[in-house]
Design a protein around this motif. Structure first.
Motif, mmCIF file in Angstrom:
data_model
loop_
_atom_site.group_PDB
_atom_site.id
_atom_site.type_symbol
_atom_site.label_atom_id
_atom_site.label_comp_id
_atom_site.label_asym_id
_atom_site.label_seq_id
_atom_site.Cartn_x
_atom_site.Cartn_y
_atom_site.Cartn_z
ATOM 1 N N TYR A 1 -4.646 -10.118 9.648
ATOM 2 C CA TYR A 1 -3.792 -9.374 8.733
ATOM 3 C C TYR A 1 -2.699 -8.687 9.550
ATOM 4 O O TYR A 1 -2.948 -8.199 10.650
ATOM 5 C CB TYR A 1 -4.593 -8.308 7.974
ATOM 6 N N GLU B 1 -12.613 -5.918 0.696
ATOM 7 C CA GLU B 1 -11.764 -6.884 0.002
ATOM 8 C C GLU B 1 -12.663 -7.968 -0.562
ATOM 9 O O GLU B 1 -13.575 -8.443 0.104
ATOM 10 C CB GLU B 1 -10.747 -7.505 0.960
ATOM 11 N N TRP C 1 -16.654 -11.515 6.989
ATOM 12 C CA TRP C 1 -16.836 -12.110 5.662
ATOM 13 C C TRP C 1 -18.046 -11.520 4.961
ATOM 14 O O TRP C 1 -18.936 -10.943 5.594
ATOM 15 C CB TRP C 1 -17.017 -13.617 5.813
ATOM 16 N N TRP D 1 -4.241 -3.346 11.492
ATOM 17 C CA TRP D 1 -5.470 -4.035 11.140
ATOM 18 C C TRP D 1 -6.270 -4.327 12.398
ATOM 19 O O TRP D 1 -5.722 -4.755 13.413
ATOM 20 C CB TRP D 1 -5.131 -5.322 10.391
ATOM 21 N N VAL E 1 -12.124 -8.020 10.510
ATOM 22 C CA VAL E 1 -12.731 -8.317 9.217
ATOM 23 C C VAL E 1 -13.990 -9.136 9.440
ATOM 24 O O VAL E 1 -14.073 -9.924 10.395
ATOM 25 C CB VAL E 1 -11.751 -9.065 8.282
ATOM 26 N N VAL F 1 -9.481 -0.880 9.725
ATOM 27 C CA VAL F 1 -8.047 -0.686 9.925
ATOM 28 C C VAL F 1 -7.876 0.654 10.611
ATOM 29 O O VAL F 1 -8.576 1.613 10.273
ATOM 30 C CB VAL F 1 -7.285 -0.700 8.583
ATOM 31 N N PHE G 1 0.401 -5.769 9.167
ATOM 32 C CA PHE G 1 1.058 -4.746 8.370
ATOM 33 C C PHE G 1 2.504 -4.604 8.822
ATOM 34 O O PHE G 1 2.822 -4.738 10.011
ATOM 35 C CB PHE G 1 0.384 -3.385 8.556
ATOM 36 N N GLY H 1 -9.078 -17.407 5.159
ATOM 37 C CA GLY H 1 -8.189 -16.279 5.018
ATOM 38 C C GLY H 1 -8.566 -15.270 3.965
ATOM 39 O O GLY H 1 -9.579 -15.410 3.271
ATOM 40 N N CYS H 2 -7.760 -14.242 3.864
ATOM 41 C CA CYS H 2 -7.924 -13.174 2.877
ATOM 42 C C CYS H 2 -6.704 -13.154 1.976
ATOM 43 O O CYS H 2 -5.565 -13.268 2.474
ATOM 44 C CB CYS H 2 -8.085 -11.823 3.560
ATOM 45 N N ILE I 1 -6.708 -5.174 0.201
ATOM 46 C CA ILE I 1 -7.810 -4.241 0.426
ATOM 47 C C ILE I 1 -7.784 -3.199 -0.678
ATOM 48 O O ILE I 1 -6.852 -2.396 -0.761
ATOM 49 C CB ILE I 1 -7.655 -3.584 1.820
ATOM 50 N N TRP J 1 -1.409 -12.048 5.369
ATOM 51 C CA TRP J 1 -2.413 -12.724 6.191
ATOM 52 C C TRP J 1 -1.714 -13.889 6.889
ATOM 53 O O TRP J 1 -1.085 -14.719 6.240
ATOM 54 C CB TRP J 1 -3.562 -13.229 5.330
ATOM 55 N N TYR K 1 -12.807 -12.016 12.270
ATOM 56 C CA TYR K 1 -11.486 -12.149 12.872
ATOM 57 C C TYR K 1 -11.054 -10.792 13.406
ATOM 58 O O TYR K 1 -11.436 -9.757 12.857
ATOM 59 C CB TYR K 1 -10.468 -12.673 11.854
ATOM 60 N N PHE K 2 -10.246 -10.837 14.457
ATOM 61 C CA PHE K 2 -9.854 -9.610 15.128
ATOM 62 C C PHE K 2 -8.358 -9.574 15.396
ATOM 63 O O PHE K 2 -7.722 -10.612 15.602
ATOM 64 C CB PHE K 2 -10.596 -9.475 16.462
ATOM 65 N N GLY K 3 -7.825 -8.369 15.429
ATOM 66 C CA GLY K 3 -6.445 -8.204 15.856
ATOM 67 C C GLY K 3 -6.309 -8.464 17.345
ATOM 68 O O GLY K 3 -7.256 -8.274 18.111
ATOM 69 N N TYR L 1 0.832 -1.191 0.000
ATOM 70 C CA TYR L 1 0.000 0.000 0.000
ATOM 71 C C TYR L 1 0.871 1.246 0.000
ATOM 72 O O TYR L 1 1.923 1.280 0.638
ATOM 73 C CB TYR L 1 -0.917 0.030 1.231
#
Lengths: 106, 124
Positions: free
Chosen positions: A95, B99, B52, B47, B50, B37, A97, B106-107, B111, A90, B59-61, A35
């Motif tokens: 995710y 996304e 789906w 992040w 997300v 994000v 960064f 997964g992804c 994005i 991922w 899912y979470f950080g 990005y």
């Protein structure tokens, strides 16, 4: 948790090539996205799945990914390429960064 | 033209809650995963979460797990982020983003569109 490393800053002369690395354990086994973010703006996807360019992204942006390092290359760098660049992967249902690399065009 | 417009940001005290919303237009919302994000002032991207395209997976950080929840309403083209037990370190601009490549566990495609963000300030 998975960690990514990037150089804090990268300098490139106008018209030359900038190389921005993204390090991670066996990063080459997965997909890396890149990005670009300019001050006060939302990020823009410039490379996805290691080396694919979204529509509208100049051809001078390219990417590669192998082993423990992914690379974003900006060929023939332009003044408007000056920005922060983030890599992203991922891993384990999240995710991640990278910390970001500031690219300065001299 | 794709538009993602966040709302709900503001100043809130530590320990309190806040709900962010994101209104989407210009694309088939129900076929895209939606992310949140965030970016603390002067810092990098982090992040957050997300959901789906059909709401089947979330899912979470690590830094928000157990405190934040994400939801979506495909009939209204909106996604929400419920933030509870807020901390000073949650102060950031929160971006809503989409996304189309999140499937299975997964992804995979990155994005491709981001909103302009909404600022959340947690302070006493």
């Amino acid at each position: 948790s998975y960690e990514l490393t990037q150089p804090l800053s990268v300098s490139v002369a106008l018209g030359q090539t900038a190389t921005i690395t993204c390090g991670g354990d066996n990063i080459g086994s997965g997909n890396v996205h890149w990005y670009q973010q300019k001050p006060g703006q939302a990020p823009i996807l410039v490379i996805y799945r290691d080396n694919s360019r979204p529509s509208g992204i100049p051809e001078r942006f390219s990417g590669s990914n192998s082993g423990n390092t992914a690379t974003l290359t900006i060929s023939r760098a332009q003044a408007e390429d000056e920005a922060d660049y983030y890599c992203q992967v991922w891993d384990s249902s999240t995710y991640v960064f990278g910390p970001g690399a500031k690219v300065t065009v001299l | 033209q794709v538009h993602l417009v966040e709302s709900g940001g503001g100043v809130v005290q530590p320990g309190r809650s806040l709900r962010l919303s994101c209104a989407a237009s210009g694309f088939t919302f129900s076929t895209y995963a939606m992310h949140w994000v965030r970016q603390a002032p002067g810092k990098g991207l982090e992040w957050v979460a997300v959901i789906w395209y059909d709401g089947s997976e979330e899912y979470f950080g690590d830094s928000v797990k157990g405190r934040f929840t994400i939801s979506r309403d495909n009939s209204k083209n909106t996604v929400h982020l419920q933030m509870n037990a807020l901390r000073v370190e949650d102060t950031a601009v929160y971006y809503c983003a989409r996304e189309d490549g999140c499937i299975g566990g997964g992804c995979y495609t990155g994005i491709d569109y981001w909103g302009q963000g909404t600022l959340v300030t947690v302070s006493s």
